[in-house]
Design a protein around this motif. Structure first.
Motif, PDB file in Angstrom:
ATOM      1  N   PRO B 227     -30.519   5.689  -9.375  1.00 26.48           N
ATOM      2  CA  PRO B 227     -31.834   5.339  -9.915  1.00 26.48           C
ATOM      3  C   PRO B 227     -32.584   6.604 -10.323  1.00 26.48           C
ATOM      4  O   PRO B 227     -32.505   7.613  -9.624  1.00 26.48           O
ATOM      5  CB  PRO B 227     -32.527   4.631  -8.748  1.00 26.48           C
ATOM      6  N   ALA B 228     -33.257   6.554 -11.457  1.00 28.72           N
ATOM      7  CA  ALA B 228     -33.916   7.764 -11.946  1.00 28.72           C
ATOM      8  C   ALA B 228     -35.318   7.904 -11.378  1.00 28.72           C
ATOM      9  O   ALA B 228     -35.823   9.000 -11.220  1.00 28.72           O
ATOM     10  CB  ALA B 228     -33.972   7.744 -13.472  1.00 28.72           C
ATOM     11  N   THR B 229     -35.954   6.769 -11.106  1.00 25.34           N
ATOM     12  CA  THR B 229     -37.344   6.863 -10.688  1.00 25.34           C
ATOM     13  C   THR B 229     -37.554   6.166  -9.347  1.00 25.34           C
ATOM     14  O   THR B 229     -36.739   5.347  -8.909  1.00 25.34           O
ATOM     15  CB  THR B 229     -38.284   6.214 -11.730  1.00 25.34           C
ATOM     16  N   VAL B 230     -38.674   6.493  -8.731  1.00 27.72           N
ATOM     17  CA  VAL B 230     -39.029   5.895  -7.458  1.00 27.72           C
ATOM     18  C   VAL B 230     -39.118   4.377  -7.607  1.00 27.72           C
ATOM     19  O   VAL B 230     -38.634   3.614  -6.781  1.00 27.72           O
ATOM     20  CB  VAL B 230     -40.375   6.461  -6.958  1.00 27.72           C
ATOM     21  N   PHE B 231     -39.711   3.939  -8.737  1.00 25.11           N
ATOM     22  CA  PHE B 231     -39.878   2.507  -8.938  1.00 25.11           C
ATOM     23  C   PHE B 231     -38.535   1.784  -8.967  1.00 25.11           C
ATOM     24  O   PHE B 231     -38.354   0.756  -8.324  1.00 25.11           O
ATOM     25  CB  PHE B 231     -40.643   2.223 -10.237  1.00 25.11           C
ATOM     26  N   VAL B 232     -37.589   2.331  -9.722  1.00 24.28           N
ATOM     27  CA  VAL B 232     -36.288   1.669  -9.847  1.00 24.28           C
ATOM     28  C   VAL B 232     -35.609   1.581  -8.485  1.00 24.28           C
ATOM     29  O   VAL B 232     -35.099   0.521  -8.091  1.00 24.28           O
ATOM     30  CB  VAL B 232     -35.390   2.413 -10.861  1.00 24.28           C
ATOM     31  N   GLY B 267     -29.398  17.997  -4.863  1.00 21.81           N
ATOM     32  CA  GLY B 267     -28.461  18.355  -5.928  1.00 21.81           C
ATOM     33  C   GLY B 267     -28.327  17.284  -6.984  1.00 21.81           C
ATOM     34  O   GLY B 267     -27.647  17.461  -7.991  1.00 21.81           O
ATOM     35  N   ARG B 268     -28.950  16.136  -6.769  1.00 19.60           N
ATOM     36  CA  ARG B 268     -28.849  15.049  -7.754  1.00 19.60           C
ATOM     37  C   ARG B 268     -30.233  14.702  -8.292  1.00 19.60           C
ATOM     38  O   ARG B 268     -31.229  14.927  -7.633  1.00 19.60           O
ATOM     39  CB  ARG B 268     -28.234  13.817  -7.109  1.00 19.60           C
ATOM     40  N   GLY B 269     -30.237  14.110  -9.441  1.00 16.67           N
ATOM     41  CA  GLY B 269     -31.506  13.743 -10.060  1.00 16.67           C
ATOM     42  C   GLY B 269     -32.063  14.918 -10.848  1.00 16.67           C
ATOM     43  O   GLY B 269     -31.398  15.938 -11.034  1.00 16.67           O
ATOM     44  N   SER B 270     -33.291  14.741 -11.317  1.00 17.10           N
ATOM     45  CA  SER B 270     -33.902  15.750 -12.171  1.00 17.10           C
ATOM     46  C   SER B 270     -34.320  16.973 -11.353  1.00 17.10           C
ATOM     47  O   SER B 270     -35.239  16.906 -10.532  1.00 17.10           O
ATOM     48  CB  SER B 270     -35.119  15.134 -12.870  1.00 17.10           C
ATOM     49  N   ALA B 271     -33.642  18.115 -11.576  1.00 17.34           N
ATOM     50  CA  ALA B 271     -33.868  19.314 -10.769  1.00 17.34           C
ATOM     51  C   ALA B 271     -35.244  19.921 -11.012  1.00 17.34           C
ATOM     52  O   ALA B 271     -35.754  20.672 -10.187  1.00 17.34           O
ATOM     53  CB  ALA B 271     -32.783  20.353 -11.058  1.00 17.34           C
ATOM     54  N   ASP B 272     -35.856  19.582 -12.150  1.00 11.46           N
ATOM     55  CA  ASP B 272     -37.129  20.223 -12.496  1.00 11.46           C
ATOM     56  C   ASP B 272     -38.337  19.508 -11.899  1.00 11.46           C
ATOM     57  O   ASP B 272     -39.475  19.900 -12.145  1.00 11.46           O
ATOM     58  CB  ASP B 272     -37.293  20.257 -14.020  1.00 11.46           C
ATOM     59  N   ALA B 273     -38.094  18.458 -11.147  1.00 11.76           N
ATOM     60  CA  ALA B 273     -39.219  17.671 -10.644  1.00 11.76           C
ATOM     61  C   ALA B 273     -40.155  18.519  -9.793  1.00 11.76           C
ATOM     62  O   ALA B 273     -39.732  19.424  -9.085  1.00 11.76           O
ATOM     63  CB  ALA B 273     -38.702  16.496  -9.833  1.00 11.76           C
ATOM     64  N   THR B 274     -41.445  18.214  -9.897  1.00  5.03           N
ATOM     65  CA  THR B 274     -42.426  18.873  -9.030  1.00  5.03           C
ATOM     66  C   THR B 274     -43.422  17.829  -8.551  1.00  5.03           C
ATOM     67  O   THR B 274     -43.564  16.775  -9.166  1.00  5.03           O
ATOM     68  CB  THR B 274     -43.211  19.967  -9.785  1.00  5.03           C
ATOM     69  N   GLY B 275     -44.090  18.146  -7.431  1.00  2.00           N
ATOM     70  CA  GLY B 275     -45.134  17.263  -6.924  1.00  2.00           C
ATOM     71  C   GLY B 275     -44.605  16.229  -5.945  1.00  2.00           C
ATOM     72  O   GLY B 275     -43.414  16.188  -5.641  1.00  2.00           O
ATOM     73  N   THR B 276     -45.529  15.377  -5.456  1.00  2.00           N
ATOM     74  CA  THR B 276     -45.110  14.378  -4.465  1.00  2.00           C
ATOM     75  C   THR B 276     -44.255  13.318  -5.139  1.00  2.00           C
ATOM     76  O   THR B 276     -44.583  12.821  -6.220  1.00  2.00           O
ATOM     77  CB  THR B 276     -46.325  13.671  -3.838  1.00  2.00           C
ATOM     78  N   THR B 277     -43.174  13.002  -4.488  1.00  2.00           N
ATOM     79  CA  THR B 277     -42.260  12.005  -5.024  1.00  2.00           C
ATOM     80  C   THR B 277     -41.407  11.512  -3.866  1.00  2.00           C
ATOM     81  O   THR B 277     -41.823  11.573  -2.710  1.00  2.00           O
ATOM     82  CB  THR B 277     -41.418  12.605  -6.171  1.00  2.00           C
ATOM     83  N   LYS B 278     -40.225  11.013  -4.186  1.00  2.00           N
ATOM     84  CA  LYS B 278     -39.359  10.534  -3.114  1.00  2.00           C
ATOM     85  C   LYS B 278     -37.940  11.026  -3.330  1.00  2.00           C
ATOM     86  O   LYS B 278     -37.539  11.318  -4.470  1.00  2.00           O
ATOM     87  CB  LYS B 278     -39.363   9.008  -3.069  1.00  2.00           C
ATOM     88  N   VAL B 279     -37.204  11.126  -2.236  1.00  2.00           N
ATOM     89  CA  VAL B 279     -35.775  11.421  -2.341  1.00  2.00           C
ATOM     90  C   VAL B 279     -35.025  10.258  -1.708  1.00  2.00           C
ATOM     91  O   VAL B 279     -35.575   9.489  -0.932  1.00  2.00           O
ATOM     92  CB  VAL B 279     -35.398  12.736  -1.622  1.00  2.00           C
ATOM     93  N   THR B 280     -33.764  10.140  -2.073  1.00  2.00           N
ATOM     94  CA  THR B 280     -32.948   9.075  -1.499  1.00  2.00           C
ATOM     95  C   THR B 280     -31.538   9.583  -1.255  1.00  2.00           C
ATOM     96  O   THR B 280     -31.094  10.567  -1.866  1.00  2.00           O
ATOM     97  CB  THR B 280     -32.912   7.840  -2.417  1.00  2.00           C
TER      98      THR B 280
END
Ligand SMILES: Nc1ncnc2c1ncn2[C@@H]1O[C@H](COP(=O)(O)OP(=O)(O)O)[C@@H](O)[C@H]1O
Ligand SMILES: [Mg+2]
Lengths: 312, 368
Positions: B227-232, B267-280
């Motif tokens: 999944p690419a996003t937290v919502f998905v 190591g997976r997903g968009s490496a450039d992400a910044t800010g509060t988010t989620k990991v799985t």
């Protein structure tokens, strides 16, 4: 034997208690309401029944029963029966003519108006929607006076008479058609039109092949409603009347009753009641028949049909 | 039938201030089974209705096989719709319902008869020609609706929750039939559903929508596995979602994240992400190690539940961050040493830890 005698005795409910229970009927609809309803129905129907009864009076009185005659005041009496008295016969024909013409003119007009109003969005549309309801809430007398003034002062090229009467009837019965047809349009929704367009039907084909067939029950109800309303009308017919040759049944009944009434007037009124009831009865039966599939699945139109009268 | 390629370009539909469809871009190649997946009110139906021509886009373009049809009225579009309510004409019998479109095209009567019979055969409804829609069950009506649309050999078939009104068992059966039918006729299906399982089992590709926007477009496996996003991730009920703060990629191209105060690498997903988010992380990739084991991506925790599943064992571990995480361990026959109450080091390998993009879409799980 001993077991029976040993069992505890419980007194059966008293008669008063039983009657009370029967009326309150805790297991179903309260019978008290049913009883009141029937009393009301009886009271309101009795005058009509009495009037109809006296149309079968063998004598000339409309208040004293003088024996039964099935046809004297309808057919037999050479001078004063519905058939024998040219004024009564003429009133009947005039009423039928007005009702028939009004029905045939108001219904198509009303259907077109309803279609237009249902599909047309915007401020003007809601204003028109509102104005459409005016004839339903305006006192008939006010409506009659206004129409009278219009024909006397404005549309002077149309003399008072049958034409003016038909136009008057169309004017106020149009609203009923619009309300009935719009109710039906609302209950069938836009889905069938969209489905038709989706399958390649032009707007005209959609109207002809889908919308109008689905509106048939409402169109039919409208025809019958308009007929019943028009044939019942007194005030507007009277205002736009050209004299005794334009008299309708209600006008004739009114003027005769004020003189020396004969049972033939009751006979005339009975004929009218019969025609009104027949029109409404036919409308109801045909509407039931044409929408039978919808009721079974309970998918379309449940709401409006549940609302009853207007979508018949 | 070739063709059936649809392109939606910067498509918008606003109802007053409400953005029912918010700048959608999609490319659907011919013959694809494409699903629009999302919870109720996210704009799926509106999107479909714009393709069919019942709603006029506020802005943007709808292109079918290279031709712009944004302003084409519905009756001139080479697409057909299966409505959620079926919208079978109640005054016409099955034959006339199916023949309706053909007759509008002025097809010869004997051709009409042949093609209607073919279509009814396709949906296994021969011998029902004379029935009225009201005399048929929901499943049968659904098939008539399908036949009525397919008989016109459209380039694209639009289906708005076509199985929504049916009971669970019939749904399952029709899902299979619908999928094989689509492969048989080979036309593009744009399928709207709020049922993720339905979308996952039937589609070639899925677009997950939320609030009028598209969150991710990908094949079912990818949607579920990556999944690419937290919502998905949340919408599909992906397990092991953990709050994190991302701070961009490091030298090795991995994303630096703080998971509840512990430094980790994703190591997976968009490496450039910044800010509060989620990991799985997938439960089978979580490693449990003895308490105090050192190294990157290790967070202390306590085993809270131990569930024997036969070929594997499921462990629920409470992390020191406060989050709960699920771990699946293969049952190899050897004793699994971590029982309820055991303190462990939880290893979330960087190669398996996925950083998700937070689009700000409200989460379904937050509501309950
Ligand atoms: N004709 C309309 N007028 C106003 N708002 C609408 C209209 N149609 C849909 N909407 C709104 O647009 C949003 C998306 O609706 P819809 O496309 O039907 O969602 P979905 O099919 O995904 O459940 C909803 O919030 C709905 O209330
Ligand atoms: Mg919808």
């Amino acid at each position: 034997m001993t077991a029976v005698t040993e069992r505890r005795r419980i007194a059966a409910p008293s008669t008063a208690q039983r009657i009370r229970n029967w009326i309150l009927n805790p297991w179903g609809e309260p019978r008290g309401l049913v009883v009141i309803t029937w009393i009301y129905v009886a009271i309101s129907i009795v005058p009509v029944v009495v009037a109809i009864m006296f149309s079968f009076n063998a004598g000339r009185s409309v208040t004293a029963w003088q024996g039964f005659s099935l046809t004297r005041w309808y057919l037999d009496d050479p001078r004063s029966s519905v058939i024998g008295d040219p004024r009564l016969q003429h009133a009947l024909l005039q009423s039928l003519k007005l009702a028939g013409l009004t029905m045939l003119i108001a219904t198509p007009l009303g259907v077109m108006l309803a279609l237009g109003l249902a599909r047309w969005r915007g401020r003007l549309a809601s204003a028109s929607n509102f104005i459409m309801l005016f004839p339903l809430v305006t006192p008939e007398l006010v409506m009659g006076v206004s129409l009278f003034l219009v024909f006397v002062n404005l549309f002077t090229f149309i003399p008072l008479g049958t034409t003016a009467q038909v136009m008057g009837h169309v004017t106020f019965s149009l609203s009923y058609v619009v309300v009935i047809v719009r109710g039906r349009l609302f209950s069938i929704g836009r889905q069938y039109e969209e489905a038709a367009a989706d399958l390649g039907a032009t707007p005209w084909e959609t109207l002809r092949l889908v919308v109008l067939p689905l509106l048939l029950p409402a169109i039919f109800s409208s025809l019958m409603m308009v007929f019943a309303i028009s044939i019942d009308d007194f005030v507007i017919s009277a205002w736009l009347s050209c004299g005794s040759s334009c008299d309708t049944v209600p006008i004739r009944v009114y003027s005769s009753t004020r003189g020396a009434p004969l049972p033939s007037i009751n006979a005339l009124a009975t004929v009218m009641v019969a025609m009104t009831l027949t029109a409404i009865g036919i409308a109801w039966v045909v509407h039931r028949y044409m929408t039978r599939g919808e009721r079974r699945t309970g998918k379309q139109g449940g709401m409006t049909q549940a609302m009853g009268a207007f979508d018949l | 039938m070739s063709g059936g390629e649809i392109e939606l370009i910067d498509l918008n539909k606003h109802f007053g201030p409400h953005r029912a469809v918010d700048n959608i871009n999609l490319q659907i190649p011919g013959g694809e089974f494409f699903s629009l997946l999302g919870s109720s009110g996210c704009g799926k139906t509106t999107t479909l209705r714009m393709i069919a021509g019942f709603e006029r886009p506020t802005s943007g373009q709808i292109v079918l096989d290279g031709a712009d049809m944004t302003e084409t009225p519905p009756h001139k579009r080479h697409v057909n719709t299966v409505f959620q309510s079926y919208a079978l004409f109640p005054h016409l019998n099955v034959f006339d319902n199916v023949a309706f479109g053909l007759r509008r095209q002025k097809v010869e009567p004997d051709q009409v008869k042949r093609r209607v019979n073919e279509a009814l055969e396709l949906v296994q409804l021969t011998s029902f020609e004379k029935r009225k829609p009201a005399q048929m069950s929901g499943g049968q009506q659904q098939r008539v609706a399908l036949a009525r649309a397919l008989v016109l050999k459209p380039a694209v078939l639009l289906l708005d929750e076509p199985l929504g009104a049916l009971d669970a068992r019939l749904r399952k059966q029709l899902q299979v039939e619908l999928k094989s039918l689509q492969q048989q006729v080979g036309i593009t299906f744009v399928y709207v559903t709020h049922d993720q399982e339905e979308a996952l089992t039937m589609s070639d590709r899925i677009a997950v929508m939320s609030n009028g926007r598209i969150e991710q477009v990908a094949p079912p496996e990818e949607i579920y596995e990556a999944p690419a996003t937290v919502f998905v991730a949340d919408f599909l009920g992906v397990s092991n979602l953990m709050d994190a703060v991302a701070s961009g990629s490091d030298a090795t191209g991995r994303c630096k994240v703080k998971v509840g105060g512990f430094d980790c690498y994703a190591g997976r997903g968009s490496a450039d992400a910044t800010g509060t988010t989620k990991v799985t992380i997938r439960p089978e990739r979580v490693r449990l190690e003895p308490k105090g084991t050192g190294g990157e991506n290790r967070i202390p925790g306590t085993v809270q539940r131990w569930v024997y599943l036969g070929n594997s064992v499921q462990l629920i571990v409470g992390l020191a961050t406060g989050a709960k995480i699920q771990a699946l361990m293969q049952n190899t026959g050897e004793e699994i040493p971590y029982r309820e109450g055991a303190e462990v080091a939880v290893h979330l390998p960087a190669t398996a830890l996925r950083i998700l993009e937070d689009t700000g879409a409200p989460l379904a799980s937050a509501e309950d």
